[in-house]
Design a protein around this motif. Structure first.
Motif, PDB file in Angstrom:
ATOM      1  N   MET C  66       0.480  -3.057   9.971  1.00  0.00           N
ATOM      2  CA  MET C  66       0.480  -2.658   8.519  1.00  0.00           C
ATOM      3  C   MET C  66       1.272  -2.907   7.861  1.00  0.00           C
ATOM      4  SD  MET C  66      -1.285   0.877   9.446  1.00  0.00           S
ATOM      5  CE  MET C  66      -0.605   1.253  10.714  1.00  0.00           C
ATOM      6  N   ILE C 469      -3.946   2.209   3.542  1.00  0.00           N
ATOM      7  CA  ILE C 469      -3.842   3.564   2.940  1.00  0.00           C
ATOM      8  C   ILE C 469      -4.132   3.839   1.147  1.00  0.00           C
ATOM      9  CG2 ILE C 469      -1.589   4.499   2.396  1.00  0.00           C
ATOM     10  CD1 ILE C 469      -2.317   6.444   3.850  1.00  0.00           C
TER      11      ILE C 469
ATOM     12  N   GLN D 105       6.169  -0.930  -2.355  1.00  0.00           N
ATOM     13  CA  GLN D 105       4.937  -0.903  -1.980  1.00  0.00           C
ATOM     14  C   GLN D 105       4.604  -0.175  -1.104  1.00  0.00           C
ATOM     15  OE1 GLN D 105       3.655  -0.868  -5.017  1.00  0.00           O
ATOM     16  NE2 GLN D 105       4.763  -2.088  -6.751  1.00  0.00           N
ATOM     17  N   PRO D 106       4.179   1.216  -0.930  1.00  0.00           N
ATOM     18  CA  PRO D 106       4.437   2.404   0.091  1.00  0.00           C
ATOM     19  C   PRO D 106       3.085   1.320   0.742  1.00  0.00           C
ATOM     20  CG  PRO D 106       4.736   3.912  -1.500  1.00  0.00           C
ATOM     21  CD  PRO D 106       4.725   2.480  -2.435  1.00  0.00           C
ATOM     22  N   GLU D 107       2.031   1.129   0.252  1.00  0.00           N
ATOM     23  CA  GLU D 107       0.587   1.214  -0.061  1.00  0.00           C
ATOM     24  C   GLU D 107       0.440   0.261   0.953  1.00  0.00           C
ATOM     25  OE1 GLU D 107       1.521   1.248  -2.563  1.00  0.00           O
ATOM     26  OE2 GLU D 107       0.689   3.430  -3.549  1.00  0.00           O
ATOM     27  N   SER D 109       2.073  -1.333   2.481  1.00  0.00           N
ATOM     28  CA  SER D 109       4.038  -1.613   4.287  1.00  0.00           C
ATOM     29  C   SER D 109       4.170  -0.148   5.031  1.00  0.00           C
ATOM     30  CB  SER D 109       5.333  -1.580   3.160  1.00  0.00           C
ATOM     31  OG  SER D 109       4.928  -2.561   2.390  1.00  0.00           O
TER      32      SER D 109
END
Lengths: 454, 502, 502, 454
Positions: C66, C469, D105-107, D109
């Motif tokens: 992920m 997500i 870019q959290p989505e 990672s």
């Protein structure tokens, strides 16, 4: 023992037994007669489960008991040391490849299947042959399977094998064909050139030959210059032609596909695998575009297909040849193969590319010829054969080779493979530098001088 | 997502190379010409792709991400023993990596000592007298074993023995190996309990019987409890009892083939002894024998002579060599590390904990009527085979459909349609390394799939949906007009240079 | 998919351990007691998870799946220089891995020689006289540089110099570093061409000016063509001209900061010299100086004394040590390998090829009017900054939305909203290692996104959709009632033991 | 040069230039004044681009120029050799972690963010503190940042640092605080026990102290037994309390959270990192549940949040403290940190678990005490301090330590860190086996005897 890193359920035994409805684990073994239950600890390992640290210490100890050579070994016989690009180990260590298995479920293993398809395709380009399987164990077993395949196709019982082909492969061949009652008839080679003796071949090529085998370059590293002729004889006798190739040499010389051979075999070890003390190696097996050959081919093959939305995908093909469907009528019993090594080969060939493989083959050519030249500049030392060679070559010495071996050992060098009292087969690749080759030559010169002066 | 073929990455067709060749200029000044006869030279460079290192690495990293291994999730592939492969094993190949198989033995004492210890340990584990590590995988082990049987009978002038018995639950490799060695194969039917039918066996066995290839526990996960009688029957006609080690995991440390009367045993080190399966290989194997049969083992074995290890042991009547050198030594090293980590106390728990896992999974699913069990009151060992026949018959959802549905739920699929005596078989081997939590989850998912098969079969028939591609067309893949085993064939077909395969 | 927190894997709360501790029984017989004062002993074991090796490995392998790195796809993060990291670099840490920083120098001559060579090479590359490898990352390098400036002025009794100039295009670390060293920060405005406004600079600069922190090419990718004049202005008031090496890649081998008049240079080896970025670090750095300023470099440097390498060089007026030992030597080794692979011919191509890539990308996008460029006729170097203001103004699609849309198309996003002088900035650095094919694809995707932003903005505003997500709630993450920086906080909050953060 | 493995576009320069509309690459550099253009090759490397093979040879040569010790070094000073489980390197070498960057870019990672969140959480449990950042460079810089933070909070200008805390960390502290004009005042220690001198501390704790620092166990490996008292003084003086800890010792002793300290720091090197010749190390930085502390904390922090569908996710939090938003008002300039090392720590702690960390701490305790005992059994050799210790300990010799060092060198051993003419600080962990410790002791005994008899 209440905990071990590889046994997650040791603390849950009772809970799990309760779900099963038995009182203890032994009850699950009630069907094993008491007299064959072990009831004692096995005497293995070091008497207790070792920690990782201790395992590593044991490994280091074994490494230390080996001796590190002062130059890469000058011995080949079909397994040669090469530089292995870092990307290879990096990629094949990826869990998704490394801890997976034969892609029985193609939808979840498209990457693995594509990688194997690419291996097949890259080797197909190298060989200029249309069909390549996704690996055999090694060159020896590939040769054996090729002969068994010829026998399945034409039912004949004799295979012609030149004396100048690799004896280690021949040993394997001999073992594998004994069950089917196939005989090996050996074909002489020309003692001057080192190439196959065509007259002897023609003499021995009777109507019972199932296949003719030829190795290019042969065991002595010598280029066979009459392959067309050999293939003609095979065709004429309705025998299959099998050619064994050093894949790296194909950066320079004509591929088997150009000779219209039926089966090409070889070893992928030289395409990015370490020496591994002889295993894992990587058997290459290819046939030309011919249904009879393909249907009788052993091993797994990946092919292109489509999914229910018309997208391109990959899957194992021609599985009806295989043992898990055909059982005793299968083309071979092989299931576990050398898939990961095939991927290593694919990475290696992709990194090399069109130019790289030529450059590498040239570099090996130059270095092996340099070594040969340095050795034959020593007094009374000569090449055993006159024809040109690649990577490996046979040298003739004025003294017993054992004396030379002993001297090399003093310098922690590994010389060539002893072929007779006074000849040995050397291997020189791109990782043997000038310094090492010169050291080899000077040490051998010294050994010879010592004999002469003593 | 989708990754192009490696041949189609360099769209600009520009000169790239993934690693540089180290060229020695001094040597090139010395050797200036290539003297290969002109007619031998390659005329066209091979059509390999030209790529930078980044392109090659990224391509294969992406491909890897479209694959599934034990490190990503449970792989309940029956009879494959997909156990976890401890990472420490990856240090072990250092022992062998840089050594040539033909090096002077003094240079490789560490390797030889390791092989020697492994020979001894595997003999102890199987209860046999001697093991050869020659065989690179399981089926090569079987083949070696059958050749040993053949030569054994030949040496005793029993050439008339040309029948090899194989249980009808046996792995497909057993009959294939027997046939490769020139035997005629006779299948021994199982009884209602899923075990070898002793009465049938007695009827079949005769003077022509060369041997019996058996795996115990068998592929239903059931222990052949009459093994001692089977052994007696076989030995009464001088037949050899052969043990297929593929299923050893379930009794490891609990019982030994040698003590059951088996004469020859092959081991799959990549199953029982935790060598990673590598996408299909390389594996590693061993072939072991008892008594007189040790003389037929493939050579060479390692022996200790005056404190020095040598590859000099050649059994008197050896069948020869199975592999070009000494088997997959790099993988032997991994098993060596694994066994060190287990030790006597650990190894005895492998059979117990793997058997516990199987029976626990059965217990969790016992009320799912649509998953039928033969001999349901017998405990299983390493694996269990459910029949999904009720689902196939009543809802049109087959074992294959269930397999695809499992893929959609984060699990690999069981082995399916095997053994052939069970219709719509789902062959599940959890192994001792899967935590109870994962077994619970697997049972729950399987239960959910069965419910869905009953209530909404269409959704399952459309699957898998979460994988990188939908269900694949096997007919297209194999049709003579579309079969494409290499990129070369694809190109040549486009160019009209090859057509229908004939 | 979704992976539970590591604390929630062992649901059965059973005893597990991922690796065994090697216990020496002999020593335990010898030392039998623990004599730590009772009041010091830990009363409750720390609440770490109990897991088998498989669970830990599988958990982190899944987490890795992920994530996104250069090995999976292009990461056009401006000013981060996410170039490909050659795999051979991973052999290099073998030189340092097992050596303690305080070992006798005779034991580590190989390490010291490598450090010495790297010091020399980096001096040559930057055109400076001396480099110290002390600094573990770029901002530590800046900080060291600013401290050097401070001490330099102190030694010359110029304590009144308390102003540090920083270009308004500078990285945020520049003012932060200056402030940490106790300087007041003065921003120097850029002109319409995106370059330092010389007239403004002249006005600002005075006797209190301690230095000027500049990056050249600047964060717009533009070369400060008046650099020689800037240098003259600074030096006229005895101010120090500081070079932020974050953007060196675009001129590597073409021009050197030392030749431009810079006095101090810091380098980010993890950017320009291919050390992998490791999810945020570790990096590696160097701090270099010219002339008198070399005397202020952080110690120790490696020097060669009578053929032996020693860590004994301590610049006379050194600011001290920045790191506990000698910087991130493990990563220095990687850059060492990288530079060997480039050689003189390779390194001169880095600046050229990275600049070529940037301008090529600009050319491919030049007709996309919604991506605006300042000083559009100037060539860029390592990077380019587009403004998506027209899209934000007219369609409500911001730079952030475009970033998320890129994620949905197999690319990482550019750096956004930086530098602050450009509204809705998209800061793109392609680097020299991305093949033209990838640049083409990136341009094509960006073009497609712009079209979609115009025709169907809602779809973009809902993105990303292909990631593990959806778009994340930043307000919730930071609110004093819900902020959760550790699992411990989550637990304690559930137990009512902590509340609103105050 | 027309090809290089790391430069894919060398063959496409003209094509790309055409698209740009310039004639050659130099045109793209027209804005660089001619007088500062380089126009020559840089004198780096080996004069040409080396092939991978040649790079590897260079690396091997450097390895050979080092000397392999016959036992792990007995030197620590805050960086100690430990066994590193294979799973760690395996996991952190995964491309998706290794070649990624700060998860802006959290989505895309989530995995990286979750791993870092887990690092924070695992260390929080070990320390029993609520907030941990996702790493500083090392212990030294963590200490410096802690003091700078105290200064930001209370504006005071003196920090009390005990003489028995790590001098290498103190050197870093000194460098970092010079810009802000913060002064270090050193606090004495008790020469008998090795613990901090509380009286001296009280004496020096005036109203201008911004923070009091204490190391547990201290630089001499000695357990400080009066931490409560020190914390009390800090509270009383409205100074922050900063405690530096050896994280492994927390398997045995009370964590800083139990003393209500404000800031805890340390180094994660001992949690699964190699020695790396001193870098990368891994700075631990934690604070208690207090808004003032958290808002002033340096470095990156990952927190839990929700996505637009209400699913749990992870993202960087409290970013408004950071330089890219706050510029000169940021809490610190740190951006690149030691994230990958933090993940290594997380894996290590996950593998160890509740029991493992206790067992390991005990093993280290036992072995270090065994070594201390073996050394002090030598005539005239003694412990320098009386209080109990962990992992590291100071030994007093009857002869100059240089003599002992020289003798150890003959056996390729690395002894302890010289503290004075006759004292040295040794480090002994779970990887020092009895044999090595006995060899250390016997070699030292020999060295001492040699002096006495000469």
């Amino acid at each position: 023992m209440y905990k071990h890193p590889w046994l997650p359920n040791l603390g849950l035994v009772n809970e799990m037994l309760k779900e099963i409805g038995v009182a203890n684990i032994d009850e699950l073994f009630n069907d094993i007669p008491a007299e064959i239950k072990l009831n004692r600890l096995l005497n293995i390992g070091r008497g207790k489960p070792l920690s990782e640290y201790e395992i590593e210490e044991e490994i280091k100890e074994k490494v230390k008991k080996n001796i590190e050579l002062s130059a890469p070994p000058f011995i080949g016989a079909g397994v040669c040391p090469h530089y292995i690009p870092s990307a290879i180990k990096f990629i094949i260590s990826r869990s998704e490849f490394y801890t997976s298995y034969t892609p029985y479920q193609p939808e979840i293993s498209q990457g693995l299947l594509q990688a194997l398809f690419e291996y097949q395709s890259l080797v197909a380009e190298l060989l200029e042959m249309e069909v390549v399987n996704a690996s055999m164990y090694d060159w020896g077993s590939a040769l054996a399977e090729a002969v068994l395949m010829a026998n399945r196709i034409n039912g004949k019982k004799t295979v012609l094998v030149p004396e100048n082909s690799n004896p280690f492969h021949k040993e394997v061949l001999k073992t594998w064909i004994q069950g089917k009652g196939i005989r090996i008839k050996e074909v002489k080679y020309n003692k001057n050139t080192g190439e196959i003796d065509l007259e002897d071949l023609e003499r021995k090529a009777d109507d019972d030959i199932t296949a003719i085998y030829l190795q290019q370059p042969n065991f002595f590293g010598i280029f066979e210059s009459n392959i067309e002729h050999v293939i003609d004889i095979a065709k004429h006798k309705k025998a299959l032609s099998i050619v064994g190739v050093n894949p790296l040499s194909l950066g320079l010389i004509k591929p088997p596909g150009r000779y219209d051979v039926d089966i090409a075999i070889g070893d992928g070890q030289e395409l990015g695998l370490p020496l591994n003390f002889g295993g894992p190696l990587m058997g290459i097996f290819a046939v030309k575009w011919d249904m009879t050959l393909i249907r009788q081919m052993p091993g797994r093959i990946v092919g292109i297909t489509k999914d229910n939305n018309g997208n391109m995908g990959f899957t194992l093909i021609l599985q009806t040849r295989e043992q898990f469907i055909k059982r005793e009528k299968a083309t071979s019993n092989i299931t576990t193969n050398e898939a990961l090594m095939a991927i290593a080969n694919a990475i290696y060939l992709s990194l090399l590319g069109k130019e790289g493989i030529k450059e590498l083959a040239e570099e090996i050519y130059f270095r092996s010829h340099y070594a040969s030249k340095k050795l034959t500049e020593i007094k009374d030392v000569s090449n055993a054969f006159s024809s040109d060679f690649f990577e490996e070559f046979v040298i003739k010495f004025p003294v017993n080779y054992d004396i030379i071996s002993r001297k090399l050992k003093e310098k922690r060098l590994q010389g060539g493979l002893r072929l007779s009292d006074k000849t040995a087969l050397f291997c020189v690749t791109e990782i043997h530098d000038k310094k090492s080759i010169d050291l080899l030559a000077s040490t051998i010169e010294e050994a010879i001088k010592n004999v002469e002066t003593s | 997502w989708e990754e192009p073929l490696i041949f189609e990455l360099n769209k600009s067709n520009s000169t790239r190379q993934g690693f540089l060749i180290n060229k020695d200029e001094e040597i090139r000044n010395y050797i200036t010409e290539i003297n290969i006869p002109k007619n031998l030279l390659r005329e066209e460079v091979p059509d390999l792709p030209n790529l930078s290192e980044l392109e090659v690495v990224r391509h294969f990293v992406r491909l890897s991400q479209m694959s599934f291994g034990v490190d990503t999730g449970m792989m309940p592939l029956g009879s494959c023993t997909m156990k976890y492969n401890p990472k420490i094993e990856e240090k072990a190949p250092e022992v062998v990596e840089h050594h040539h198989p033909l090096e002077d033995e003094d240079y490789v004492q560490g390797i030889l000592e390791m092989m020697y210890e492994l020979q001894v340990w595997l003999s102890e584990i199987t209860g046999m007298d001697e093991c050869s590590l020659q065989v690179p995988a399981g089926s090569a082990g079987e083949f070696a074993g059958v050749l040993m049987i053949k030569k054994f009978h030949e040496e005793h002038n029993r050439n008339y023995k040309d029948l090899m018995l194989v249980a009808d639950t046996a792995h497909g490799t057993n009959p294939a190996s027997a046939a490769m060695a020139g035997y005629k194969v006779i299948y021994v039917k199982s009884n209602k309990e899923g075990l070898v039918d002793i009465n049938i066996l007695k009827e079949i066995v005769n003077d022509k019987t060369a041997g019996f290839m058996l795996t115990n526990p068998n592929t239903l996960g059931l222990f052949e409890e009459n093994i001692l009688e089977i052994s007696k029957i076989m030995h009464s006609v001088n037949a050899v009892l052969y043990y297929d080690g593929a299923n050893l995991n379930g009794i490891l440390g609990v019982a030994r083939p040698g003590d059951m009367g088996f004469d020859i045993v092959h081991l799959n080190l990549h199953k029982t002894f935790a060598v990673p399966h590598g996408g299909g290989g390389p594996g590693a194997g061993a072939i072991c024998a008892k008594g007189e049969l040790t003389e037929y083992l493939p050579y060479p074995l390692v022996e200790k002579v005056n404190g020095k290890y040598k590859l000099s042991k050649i059994p008197q009547k050896s069948i020869g060599k199975i592999a070009s050198f000494y088997g997959n030594v790099g993988n032997l090293a991994r098993s060596f590390a694994y066994l060190l980590g287990l030790g006597p106390q650990g190894i005895q728990l492998i059979g117990k904990m793997s058997t516990l896992a199987t029976n626990y999974l059965i217990a969790k699913l016992k009320d799912v009527k649509e998953l039928e069990l033969i001999a349901e009151n017998r405990p299983r060992k390493h694996e269990v085979v459910f029949s999904a026949k009720p689902l196939a018959d009543n809802y049109g959802v087959t074992a294959n459909d269930i397999a695809k549905a499992l893929l959609d739920n984060g699990f690999y699929a069981p082995t399916i349609y095997f053994p052939p005596i069970i219709e719509e078989a789902l062959m599940i081997e959890p192994t001792e390394t899967e935590p109870k939590e994962t077994l619970d989850k697997f049972a729950e998912v399987l239960r959910k799939i069965v419910e869905m098969a009953k209530n909404n079969p269409d959704q399952i028939l459309k699957g898998p949906n979460n994988t990188s591609i939908g269900r694949l067309d096997q007919a297209y893949a194999n049709h003579p007009s579309s079969i494409t085993p290499t990129y070369r064939v694809l190109k040549l077909r486009k160019q009209g240079k090859i057509t229908y395969l004939k």
